[in-house]
Design a protein around this motif. Structure first.
Motif, PDB file in Angstrom:
ATOM      1  N   ARG A 111     -14.657 -33.885 -33.905  1.00 23.36           N
ATOM      2  CA  ARG A 111     -13.738 -32.886 -33.345  1.00 23.36           C
ATOM      3  C   ARG A 111     -14.297 -32.366 -32.016  1.00 23.36           C
ATOM      4  O   ARG A 111     -15.504 -32.289 -31.833  1.00 23.36           O
ATOM      5  N   LEU A 168     -14.316 -29.293 -28.921  1.00 27.54           N
ATOM      6  CA  LEU A 168     -14.080 -27.852 -28.753  1.00 27.54           C
ATOM      7  C   LEU A 168     -12.960 -27.574 -27.759  1.00 27.54           C
ATOM      8  O   LEU A 168     -12.327 -26.534 -27.808  1.00 27.54           O
ATOM      9  N   GLY A 178     -21.138 -24.728 -38.257  1.00 24.61           N
ATOM     10  CA  GLY A 178     -21.714 -23.992 -39.377  1.00 24.61           C
ATOM     11  C   GLY A 178     -21.818 -24.813 -40.642  1.00 24.61           C
ATOM     12  O   GLY A 178     -22.023 -24.281 -41.724  1.00 24.61           O
ATOM     13  N   GLY A 179     -21.679 -26.132 -40.507  1.00 28.85           N
ATOM     14  CA  GLY A 179     -21.771 -27.022 -41.676  1.00 28.85           C
ATOM     15  C   GLY A 179     -23.140 -27.686 -41.759  1.00 28.85           C
ATOM     16  O   GLY A 179     -24.057 -27.353 -40.998  1.00 28.85           O
ATOM     17  N   ASP A 180     -23.266 -28.625 -42.689  1.00 29.37           N
ATOM     18  CA  ASP A 180     -24.551 -29.316 -42.885  1.00 29.37           C
ATOM     19  C   ASP A 180     -25.051 -29.994 -41.616  1.00 29.37           C
ATOM     20  O   ASP A 180     -26.248 -29.998 -41.336  1.00 29.37           O
ATOM     21  N   ALA A 181     -24.120 -30.585 -40.855  1.00 29.06           N
ATOM     22  CA  ALA A 181     -24.549 -31.336 -39.674  1.00 29.06           C
ATOM     23  C   ALA A 181     -25.187 -30.401 -38.645  1.00 29.06           C
ATOM     24  O   ALA A 181     -26.246 -30.716 -38.084  1.00 29.06           O
ATOM     25  N   GLU A 224     -28.603 -29.095 -40.184  1.00 33.73           N
ATOM     26  CA  GLU A 224     -29.643 -30.130 -40.253  1.00 33.73           C
ATOM     27  C   GLU A 224     -30.157 -30.454 -38.848  1.00 33.73           C
ATOM     28  O   GLU A 224     -31.358 -30.608 -38.631  1.00 33.73           O
ATOM     29  N   HIS A 272     -22.123 -20.115 -34.438  1.00 32.82           N
ATOM     30  CA  HIS A 272     -21.102 -20.397 -35.469  1.00 32.82           C
ATOM     31  C   HIS A 272     -20.004 -19.338 -35.405  1.00 32.82           C
ATOM     32  O   HIS A 272     -20.281 -18.155 -35.234  1.00 32.82           O
ATOM     33  N   ARG A 273     -18.761 -19.786 -35.603  1.00 35.39           N
ATOM     34  CA  ARG A 273     -17.634 -18.871 -35.380  1.00 35.39           C
ATOM     35  C   ARG A 273     -17.442 -17.822 -36.477  1.00 35.39           C
ATOM     36  O   ARG A 273     -16.836 -16.797 -36.235  1.00 35.39           O
ATOM     37  N   ARG A 274     -17.952 -18.090 -37.688  1.00 36.80           N
ATOM     38  CA  ARG A 274     -17.751 -17.106 -38.776  1.00 36.80           C
ATOM     39  C   ARG A 274     -19.033 -16.344 -39.070  1.00 36.80           C
ATOM     40  O   ARG A 274     -20.066 -16.595 -38.464  1.00 36.80           O
ATOM     41  N   ARG A 319     -21.172 -22.687 -43.906  1.00 31.97           N
ATOM     42  CA  ARG A 319     -20.593 -23.394 -45.046  1.00 31.97           C
ATOM     43  C   ARG A 319     -21.525 -24.498 -45.567  1.00 31.97           C
ATOM     44  O   ARG A 319     -21.219 -25.158 -46.547  1.00 31.97           O
ATOM     45  N   ARG A 355     -25.290 -26.466 -46.808  1.00 30.17           N
ATOM     46  CA  ARG A 355     -26.121 -26.383 -48.013  1.00 30.17           C
ATOM     47  C   ARG A 355     -27.088 -25.210 -47.952  1.00 30.17           C
ATOM     48  O   ARG A 355     -27.684 -24.945 -46.912  1.00 30.17           O
ATOM     49  N   ILE A 360     -18.894 -29.806 -35.005  1.00 28.67           N
ATOM     50  CA  ILE A 360     -17.837 -28.963 -35.580  1.00 28.67           C
ATOM     51  C   ILE A 360     -16.892 -29.774 -36.458  1.00 28.67           C
ATOM     52  O   ILE A 360     -15.709 -29.475 -36.582  1.00 28.67           O
ATOM     53  N   GLY A 361     -17.442 -30.804 -37.057  1.00 21.62           N
ATOM     54  CA  GLY A 361     -16.662 -31.564 -38.034  1.00 21.62           C
ATOM     55  C   GLY A 361     -15.950 -32.757 -37.430  1.00 21.62           C
ATOM     56  O   GLY A 361     -16.147 -33.108 -36.270  1.00 21.62           O
TER      57      GLY A 361
HETATM   58  P1  NDP Z   1     -17.986 -29.579 -41.679  1.00 20.21           P
HETATM   59  O1  NDP Z   1     -16.536 -29.835 -41.655  1.00 20.21           O
HETATM   60  O2  NDP Z   1     -18.694 -29.406 -42.988  1.00 20.21           O
HETATM   61  O3  NDP Z   1     -18.319 -28.282 -40.822  1.00 20.21           O
HETATM   62  C1  NDP Z   1     -17.762 -28.113 -39.559  1.00 20.21           C
HETATM   63  C2  NDP Z   1     -18.200 -26.757 -39.021  1.00 20.21           C
HETATM   64  O4  NDP Z   1     -17.667 -26.617 -37.700  1.00 20.21           O
HETATM   65  C3  NDP Z   1     -17.680 -25.584 -39.868  1.00 20.21           C
HETATM   66  O5  NDP Z   1     -18.684 -24.613 -39.996  1.00 20.21           O
HETATM   67  C4  NDP Z   1     -16.508 -25.068 -39.039  1.00 20.21           C
HETATM   68  O6  NDP Z   1     -16.356 -23.676 -39.084  1.00 20.21           O
HETATM   69  C5  NDP Z   1     -16.930 -25.417 -37.603  1.00 20.21           C
HETATM   70  N1  NDP Z   1     -15.767 -25.647 -36.754  1.00 20.21           N
HETATM   71  C6  NDP Z   1     -14.701 -26.452 -36.989  1.00 20.21           C
HETATM   72  N2  NDP Z   1     -13.840 -26.428 -35.945  1.00 20.21           N
HETATM   73  C7  NDP Z   1     -14.379 -25.582 -35.047  1.00 20.21           C
HETATM   74  C8  NDP Z   1     -13.975 -25.136 -33.776  1.00 20.21           C
HETATM   75  N3  NDP Z   1     -12.846 -25.563 -33.202  1.00 20.21           N
HETATM   76  N4  NDP Z   1     -14.762 -24.261 -33.130  1.00 20.21           N
HETATM   77  C9  NDP Z   1     -15.923 -23.834 -33.676  1.00 20.21           C
HETATM   78  N5  NDP Z   1     -16.375 -24.223 -34.882  1.00 20.21           N
HETATM   79  C10 NDP Z   1     -15.606 -25.083 -35.557  1.00 20.21           C
HETATM   80  O7  NDP Z   1     -18.620 -30.781 -40.816  1.00 20.21           O
HETATM   81  P2  NDP Z   1     -20.095 -31.380 -40.722  1.00 20.21           P
HETATM   82  O8  NDP Z   1     -20.025 -32.355 -39.603  1.00 20.21           O
HETATM   83  O9  NDP Z   1     -21.124 -30.343 -40.721  1.00 20.21           O
HETATM   84  O10 NDP Z   1     -20.237 -32.201 -42.093  1.00 20.21           O
HETATM   85  C11 NDP Z   1     -19.293 -33.208 -42.436  1.00 20.21           C
HETATM   86  C12 NDP Z   1     -19.626 -33.758 -43.826  1.00 20.21           C
HETATM   87  O11 NDP Z   1     -20.869 -34.456 -43.781  1.00 20.21           O
HETATM   88  C13 NDP Z   1     -19.809 -32.665 -44.872  1.00 20.21           C
HETATM   89  O12 NDP Z   1     -19.307 -33.138 -46.092  1.00 20.21           O
HETATM   90  C14 NDP Z   1     -21.291 -32.480 -44.937  1.00 20.21           C
HETATM   91  O13 NDP Z   1     -21.722 -31.972 -46.194  1.00 20.21           O
HETATM   92  C15 NDP Z   1     -21.786 -33.897 -44.691  1.00 20.21           C
HETATM   93  N6  NDP Z   1     -23.142 -33.887 -44.108  1.00 20.21           N
HETATM   94  C16 NDP Z   1     -24.191 -33.913 -44.950  1.00 20.21           C
HETATM   95  C17 NDP Z   1     -25.472 -33.889 -44.457  1.00 20.21           C
HETATM   96  C18 NDP Z   1     -26.587 -33.920 -45.414  1.00 20.21           C
HETATM   97  O14 NDP Z   1     -26.374 -33.677 -46.585  1.00 20.21           O
HETATM   98  N7  NDP Z   1     -27.808 -34.216 -44.960  1.00 20.21           N
HETATM   99  C19 NDP Z   1     -25.760 -33.862 -43.029  1.00 20.21           C
HETATM  100  C20 NDP Z   1     -24.562 -33.809 -42.212  1.00 20.21           C
HETATM  101  C21 NDP Z   1     -23.310 -33.808 -42.760  1.00 20.21           C
HETATM  102  P3  NDP Z   1     -15.819 -22.933 -40.429  1.00 20.21           P
HETATM  103  O15 NDP Z   1     -16.965 -22.959 -41.376  1.00 20.21           O
HETATM  104  O16 NDP Z   1     -15.471 -21.592 -39.909  1.00 20.21           O
HETATM  105  O17 NDP Z   1     -14.639 -23.736 -40.873  1.00 20.21           O
END
Ligand code: NDP
Length: 308
Positions: A121, A123, A157-160, A163, A179-181, A185, A187, A242-243
Motif C-alpha cells: 500500500r 501513503l 503499526g503492524g508486525d512488518a 519487526e 503509527h496513526r492510532r 496491531r 505481535r 502500511i500493509g
Molecule cells: P498490517 O496490515 O498488519 O498492518 C498495516 C499497518 O499499517 C496497520 O498498523 C495500519 O494501521 C497501518 N496503515 C494502513 N494504511 C495506512 C495508511 N494509509 N496510513 C498510515 N498507516 C496505515 O500489515 P503488515 O505489513 O504489518 O503485515 C502483513 C501480514 O504479514 C500480517 O498478517 C502480519 O502478521 C504478517 N507479518 C508477520 C511478520 C512476522 O511474524 N515476523 C513480519 C511481517 C509481517 P491500523 O492499525 O490503524 O489499521
C-alpha cells in the motif's frame, strides 16, 4: 467447427507469481493448453520483493524470495505452456473470457485464472514517488547497511513495521516509528521489544504528511492527529510498512470482491463468474502464503480439467 485462433487457449492465467506458475504447471500435467501472462519483466511476483529466508514451504528452503523463485522457474522452464512477460493487461472481459494487453495483443480462454497477487500500500504523500529508491528503502533486512548511523522513519503499526524497527535499530542512529492510532496491531512480543528499545522513538496518533529533501531525503513532516501539531524530523531514510492491497482493479464491477477488494471464491477457487477462477493472495486475505498460493493453483486446474 469454430476456428481456433493462435491466441486462444484452454486456460489463460493472469499473474506469474507462485499461484500462476503452479496453475501453469498443472495445466501442462493435465494436458490443457495455457498462456501465462505476467506484467513484469520476470516471473516470481511477490517472491521478487521478499528478502527474508523462506523456511516454511514444505520441501524447499531458500535464503530469500528470489532464490525460491529461481527454483520454481527451473522446474517450470521446460514445461509445455505458453508464457508472456511484460504483458500488462489493459482490459479484461471476464464474461467473454477475453484479455487485451496494453500493446494491443489479445488472448482468449475457455477458462481464466486470476492470479494477480497483492502490492504494498502507498501513503500517497508528497515526496513518496520522488524518493522511492533515493532514501525510501525497500526492506530492513535488505537495506540495513544503507542506514548505518543514520536517522530513519518507519511508518505502520503492524508486525512488518515493528519487526523492521527492531532490525534497523541495530544499525541506525535512531528509528522513529510513526503509527496513526494509539495502539499497535502487531505481535505482543514485537511491541514489548520495540517499547524497551532505546534507539526507537514511538510516535503514536501521528501521520507522515511529507518527505522532503533535494537529491536525498533530508527530513519528514509529521502531524499529530489529536493536537494537529506539525513536527519536522531530520532523517535520511524512510521505510513504509502500511500493509498490502490486492491487484484487482481490472475486475471491479465484473466479479464479486470483498470490502477490501479481494476476490471472493469458493473452496474450489471458483469466482462469481462461470469459468473464471482466482488463486493466490488476491483471493486469500486470511492466509496469504506461498504454500497456499501453490495449492490454490493446483486446486483450480484440477477443477477446470474435470469440466473439460
Ligand atoms: P498490517 O496490515 O498488519 O498492518 C498495516 C499497518 O499499517 C496497520 O498498523 C495500519 O494501521 C497501518 N496503515 C494502513 N494504511 C495506512 C495508511 N494509509 N496510513 C498510515 N498507516 C496505515 O500489515 P503488515 O505489513 O504489518 O503485515 C502483513 C501480514 O504479514 C500480517 O498478517 C502480519 O502478521 C504478517 N507479518 C508477520 C511478520 C512476522 O511474524 N515476523 C513480519 C511481517 C509481517 P491500523 O492499525 O490503524 O489499521
Amino acid at each position: 467447427m469454430k476456428k481456433v485462433e493462435k491466441n486462444e487457449f484452454d486456460v489463460v492465467i493472469i499473474g506469474g507469481g507462485p499461484a500462476g506458475l503452479s496453475a501453469a504447471l498443472w495445466c501442462d500435467d493435465l494436458g490443457l493448453s495455457s498462456m501465462l501472462l505476467e506484467k513484469e519483466k520476470e516471473f516470481g511476483g511477490q517472491l521478487l520483493w521478499t528478502y527474508n529466508a523462506i523456511e516454511n514451504h514444505l520441501g524447499i528452503t531458500a535464503k530469500n524470495g528470489r532464490e525460491m523463485s529461481e527454483i520454481f522457474l527451473q522446474q517450470t522452464e521446460k514445461r509445455n505452456f505458453s508464457r508472456h512477460l511484460t504483458a500488462g493487461v489493459e482490459k479484461v472481459n471476464l464474461a467473454e473470457k477475453t484479455i487485451s494487453l496494453t500493446h494491443g495483443e489479445e488472448f482468449s480462454g475457455k477458462f481464466i485464472i486470476l492470479a494477480t497477487g497483492v502490492r504494498r500500500r502507498k501513503l500517497n504523500i508528497p515526496g513518496e514517488d520522488f524518493f522511492r529508491g533515493r532514501g525510501i528503502i525497500e526492506s530492513g533486512k535488505k537495506d540495513a547497511d544503507k542506514i548505518e548511523n543514520k536517522n530513519v522513519v518507519i511508518v505502520g503499526g503492524g508486525d512488518a513495521a515493528l519487526e523492521n524497527a527492531l532490525i534497523l535499530s541495530e544499525k541506525a542512529k535512531k528509528v522513529y516509528l510513526v503509527h496513526r492510532r494509539d495502539e499497535f496491531r502487531g505481535r505482543k512480543e514485537f511491541i514489548e521489544k520495540v517499547e524497551k528499545n532505546g534507539r526507537v522513538e514511538i510516535l503514536l496518533e501521528t501521520e507522515l504528511v511529507e518527505i522532503k529533501g533535494d537529491e536525498a531525503i533530508r527530513s519528514v513532516r509529521t502531524k499529530n492527529r489529536k493536537s494537529g501539531e506539525m513536527r519536522d524530523l531530520q532523517i535520511e531514510a524512510v521505510l513504509l510498512r502500511i500493509g498490502i492491497e490486492p491487484n484487482t482493479e481490472l475486475f471491479r464491477g465484473q466479479i464479486d470482491l470483498d470490502k477490501n477488494g479481494y476476490i471472493e471464491i469458493d473452496s474450489s477457487c471458483r469466482t462469481s463468474i462461470a469459468n473464471v477462477f482466482a488463486v493466490g493472495d488476491a483471493a486469500n486475505p486470511t492466509a496469504p502464503t506461498i504454500s497456499s498460493a501453490v495449492g490454490m493453483g493446483a486446486t483450480a486446474v484440477k477443477q477446470i480439467s474435470a469440466y473439460l
